[in-house]
Design an enzyme around this catalytic site. Structure first.
Site, PDB file in Angstrom:
ATOM      1  N   ARG A 156      -4.748   7.619  -1.382  1.00 29.69           N
ATOM      2  CA  ARG A 156      -5.551   6.095  -1.604  1.00 29.69           C
ATOM      3  C   ARG A 156      -5.483   5.237  -0.363  1.00 29.69           C
ATOM      4  O   ARG A 156      -6.479   5.149  -0.544  1.00 29.69           O
ATOM      5  CB  ARG A 156      -4.161   5.422  -3.012  1.00 29.69           C
ATOM      6  CG  ARG A 156      -3.893   3.767  -2.159  1.00 29.69           C
ATOM      7  CD  ARG A 156      -3.369   3.009  -3.581  1.00 29.69           C
ATOM      8  NE  ARG A 156      -2.195   2.435  -2.923  1.00 29.69           N
ATOM      9  CZ  ARG A 156      -1.755   1.707  -3.519  1.00 29.69           C
ATOM     10  NH1 ARG A 156      -2.181   0.630  -4.518  1.00 29.69           N
ATOM     11  NH2 ARG A 156      -0.527   1.778  -2.888  1.00 29.69           N
ATOM     12  N   CYS A 171       0.667  -1.433   0.108  1.00 29.70           N
ATOM     13  CA  CYS A 171       0.103   0.371   0.853  1.00 29.70           C
ATOM     14  C   CYS A 171       0.866   1.115   0.076  1.00 29.70           C
ATOM     15  O   CYS A 171       0.103   2.337  -0.797  1.00 29.70           O
ATOM     16  CB  CYS A 171      -1.141   0.256   1.131  1.00 29.70           C
ATOM     17  SG  CYS A 171      -2.209  -0.835   1.140  1.00 29.70           S
TER      18      CYS A 171
END
Lengths: 294, 240
Positions: free
Chosen positions: A236, A190
């Protein structure tokens, strides 16, 4: 009728031993890269980088066959030095299983061949694909791990700060974010260091394709891509947290696998174009001022 | 453009390719004996006794990495208990051939890979007296925490004839060995304890240091030649 492409002229004679040598050295290297590195999620961009580099070399193929490189002055001394450095790196890297050195040697070897054939001018023709090959280097795991964790913590920290101030019930424990009933672990993929490298590669490609003439602008944007990658990761993670909060865990997990990467790159690209336009605006203003004064 | 230039470049490249093959360490050449830890490490020593325990120890390797998942040739993971029911977990891992990318995993990497966060890590000088001989080397001390528990870990890694926590020194040592056809072996010795309200960080470190002293003495008493598997002779310049 002669098949032009198979005509043995001087250029073919000159380049085929070099090409053959490169294949002898680097086919095993790419085999090792494909097996060990490209199959991982973090460095899956490898083949694309290689393809782009090869494409830019192909674009300049006239260099090998025409009279394009005539009048360029070979630099035998530095060419030999870099060739020896490159081959030494290769020997150590290949024999000791240091894939990083092995891949790095390729840049030295290609650089040295250009120097030997046509000096600095030759290097200038191929500077972009040479630079781009840097993104093929497999980063040592210890290096990546050392930088990834602080970055993950920082990304979760900023995401928590923003969402908290927007009034969401969010709390953070290390790299675990808790919102409402849900707990989310910010994983390596991530916020990893790799996303920075991939984005840097993309940014450089963007700069190269739109062919900005300003050197200062290229350099400043290339540096700014690092914080841009950071904020793209923050965006994100925030989107992911919000989707989980509103639509539940399942939707959030589905989103991770299908769209999260896309969001990252779209955000980053928007940021890059935005920052680029801002720099462009100030640069024009500055130049106008120079003209008015001078 | 001179055809001779390109032929010379070609020959140099082929030479480099051949050299890299010639310098590749031959792992078959010096097959090393794989230690049988079950026989080397005593079941009981100085008040400590091996017990069956259901504590899950932290795995010795970093997950989700391919090809380097299992860098070990021999592993031992056991729990020891003393008369006051205090327990210490011991993990030992041995790899016969240490290579740059296939080597012992440092605990500060495997713990985070399994959901632990390293709170604190530093080197501490250690001195151990085995059979009236003093050995000095550095231990790494680590405090880490997961959602369920906090752990104090002491460990050292021997690669070839050195114990070092500096990854560059280790890499250099492996590289030197590899180029001279003498691939070093490596061992990780790790003790750890789960902290509780009855056990502070300081108490755990003190207890584990004593445990290591007793463990090494126990190993030496069982078979003295096995000691060098754990600490290189070089660590002892201080014969008493």
């Amino acid at each position: 009728m002669t098949l032009k492409i198979f005509k043995l002229n001087k250029n073919w004679l000159f380049w085929s031993p070099i090409l053959l040598g490169l294949l002898v050295l680097y086919v095993p290297t790419y085999q090792a890269l494909a097996i060990n590195i490209w199959s991982t999620e973090e460095q899956g961009h490898g083949p694309i980088i290689l393809f782009i580099s090869l494409f830019f070399i192909w674009q300049k193929r006239a260099f090998f066959f025409g009279s394009y490189n005539e009048g360029m002055e070979p630099n035998k001394f530095f060419g030999s030095v870099f060739l020896l450095i490159g081959l030494s790196l290769y020997i150590v890297g290949r024999s000791q299983g240091l894939l990083f050195l092995e891949a790095l040697s390729q840049i030295f070897v290609l650089f040295s061949i250009l120097l030997l054939v046509s000096g600095v001018q030759g290097v200038k023709v191929f500077w972009f694909p040479l630079l781009f090959l840097v993104f093929l280097l497999p980063l040592p795991a210890s290096f990546v791990d050392a930088l990834t964790l602080p970055m993950k913590i920082a990304v979760s920290n900023v995401a928590e700060f923003v969402l908290y101030n927007l009034g969401y019930p969010i709390a953070r424990d290390g790299v675990i974010l808790q919102i409402g009933f849900y707990k989310l672990l910010v994983a390596d993929a991530c916020a990893g260091l790799h996303t920075v490298f991939t984005l840097e590669a993309m940014g450089l490609l963007y700069l190269h394709l739109i062919k900005r003439d300003s050197f200062a602008r290229n350099v400043s944007l290339a540096i700014l891509i690092v914080p841009i990658a950071f904020f793209a990761n923050v965006v994100r993670v925030m989107i992911l947290v919000l989707i989980t909060y509103y639509y539940g865990d399942e939707v959030g997990q589905g989103f991770i696998h299908d769209f999260a990467g896309f969001v990252l790159f779209a955000t980053a690209l928007l940021f890059i174009i935005g920052v680029d336009s801002v720099i462009h605006y100030f640069e024009r203003k500055y130049k106008k001022k120079l003209k008015a004064n001078g | 453009m001179n055809i001779y230039t390109s032929i010379v470049i070609f020959l140099l490249m082929v030479l480099a390719a051949l050299a890299s093959i010639a310098l590749k360490p031959d792992f078959e050449l010096k097959a090393k004996e794989i230690p049988a830890f079950k026989e080397i490490i005593p079941i009981s020593f100085s008040g400590w006794e091996m017990i069956v325990h259901d504590y899950q120890q932290i795995s010795l390797s970093v997950e989700d990495e391919r090809n380097i998942d299992q860098p070990y040739d021999a592993i031992l993971m056991e729990t020891f208990q003393n008369s006051s029911k205090e327990t210490i977990m011991l993990a030992v891992a041995y790899g016969a051939n240490q290579q740059q990318e296939i080597k012992i995993h440092r605990p500060e990497l495997c713990y985070p890979a399994q959901g632990f966060q390293v709170e604190e890590i530093n080197d501490l000088e250690y001195e151990v007296d085995v059979n009236n001989k003093i050995y000095r080397f550095n231990l790494t001390q680590m405090v880490s925490k997961s959602r369920q528990r906090r752990e104090v870990t002491l460990y050292w890694i021997r690669i070839g004839n050195m114990i070092s926590s500096n990854p560059w020194k280790i890499r250099w040592n492996i590289l030197k060995g590899g180029l001279s056809q003498d691939i070093p072996d490596g061992i990780l010795v790790r003790t750890s304890q789960v902290l509780s309200k009855n056990l502070s960080v300081e108490q755990a470190i003190k207890m584990q240091k004593e445990f290591i002293q007793n463990l090494l003495t126990g190993i030496h008493e069982k078979e003295s030649s096995n000691l060098t598997l754990f600490i290189p002779n070089g660590a002892s310049n201080y014969a008493r």
